[in-house]
Design an enzyme around this catalytic site. Sequence first.
Site, PDB file in Angstrom:
ATOM      1  N   LYS A  96       0.851  -0.865  -0.212  1.00  0.00           N
ATOM      2  CA  LYS A  96      -0.090  -0.043   0.453  1.00  0.00           C
ATOM      3  C   LYS A  96       0.758   1.249  -0.097  1.00  0.00           C
ATOM      4  O   LYS A  96       0.357   2.066   0.620  1.00  0.00           O
ATOM      5  CB  LYS A  96      -1.431  -0.223   1.480  1.00  0.00           C
ATOM      6  CG  LYS A  96      -1.983  -1.165   1.611  1.00  0.00           C
ATOM      7  CD  LYS A  96      -3.172  -0.774   2.168  1.00  0.00           C
ATOM      8  CE  LYS A  96      -3.572  -2.085   1.951  1.00  0.00           C
ATOM      9  NZ  LYS A  96      -3.212  -3.342   2.266  1.00  0.00           N
ATOM     10  N   ARG A  97       2.056   1.251  -1.026  1.00  0.00           N
ATOM     11  CA  ARG A  97       2.736   2.708  -1.021  1.00  0.00           C
ATOM     12  C   ARG A  97       2.146   3.807  -1.229  1.00  0.00           C
ATOM     13  O   ARG A  97       0.433   3.679  -2.839  1.00  0.00           O
ATOM     14  CB  ARG A  97       4.292   1.914  -1.509  1.00  0.00           C
ATOM     15  CG  ARG A  97       4.771   0.802  -1.542  1.00  0.00           C
ATOM     16  CD  ARG A  97       5.245   1.556  -0.448  1.00  0.00           C
ATOM     17  NE  ARG A  97       5.961   0.416   0.927  1.00  0.00           N
ATOM     18  CZ  ARG A  97       6.586  -0.040   1.680  1.00  0.00           C
ATOM     19  NH1 ARG A  97       5.858   0.683   2.791  1.00  0.00           N
ATOM     20  NH2 ARG A  97       7.209  -1.025   2.130  1.00  0.00           N
TER      21      ARG A  97
END
Length: 294
Positions: A96-97
Amino acid sequence: MTSFADRLIDAARQHGPLCAGIDPHAGRIPALFGGDTPDGLEAWGLALVRAFEGRVACVKPQVALFERHGPEGMKALQTVSRAAKEAGLIVLMDAKRGDIGSTAEGYAAAYLGKHAPFHADALTVNPYMGLDTLEPYVREGEANGKGVIVLVRTSNPGSADFQSKNLEGAPLYARVGEALAPLAERLMGQSGWSGLMMVTGATGPAEARAIRTLAPKSLFLVPGYGAQGAPAADAMAGFVPGPAGLEGGVVSASRSVNFPAGTETAPDVETWTGMVRDAVAAAQADLKGVMTPA
């Protein structure tokens, strides 16, 4: 170079829609593998890869649960993700960058680049800093046959705090889905599916159907099935008819296939492996019952 979308849809058609998580939750790694230590995570993760091989389309390691062990934990992640690749499993890296400019480029290179130190076929990313922050991931996807998995409507209870708020006549998640259309076209495969995946939580089946209308070509990654309580029919609400039944993405299960009852006290690896494979088979049968109804 075969596109990510084509590899994933082919694997899902062959094995079923289950995506098996690899989530080493604190305190839950059996002593059989060394417990909640970097070495334990690596041994347990490798055992999961062997248990999943040939039985699921893809795996989804949760980066945070390796990262909490520092460099040694990330080394374990590196080893497990490479082993998954060697086993023929597609790796959806759940990190979940989300960041801007050169920082996003760094994340993209780390997971999707040609010489990425952490092997991934696709990476989860957060779009809420704007479309320009997704560009580095899409570029790496185009260059290297990789996918990008964008959070659209997530499965957690707090998702409604922002994602369901009205924005110019539609929920925010719908506006995000609409805005991703040009990026989806850039990662289109020969199958007619795009490697610009969208996270659509199983806890919101009506929302998944709405997103499918807005994004007919994007594969979905569906969390919320299994331990989070959503049934198979809800998990596959955004899927559509295909050559082998309903298709359009993969459904993620982690705790239910990582820690099925009895595995914490399994006397040996062989017994533990059998329990994990039984849990995978049960989940696949449940999903396939919806995928190909009688």
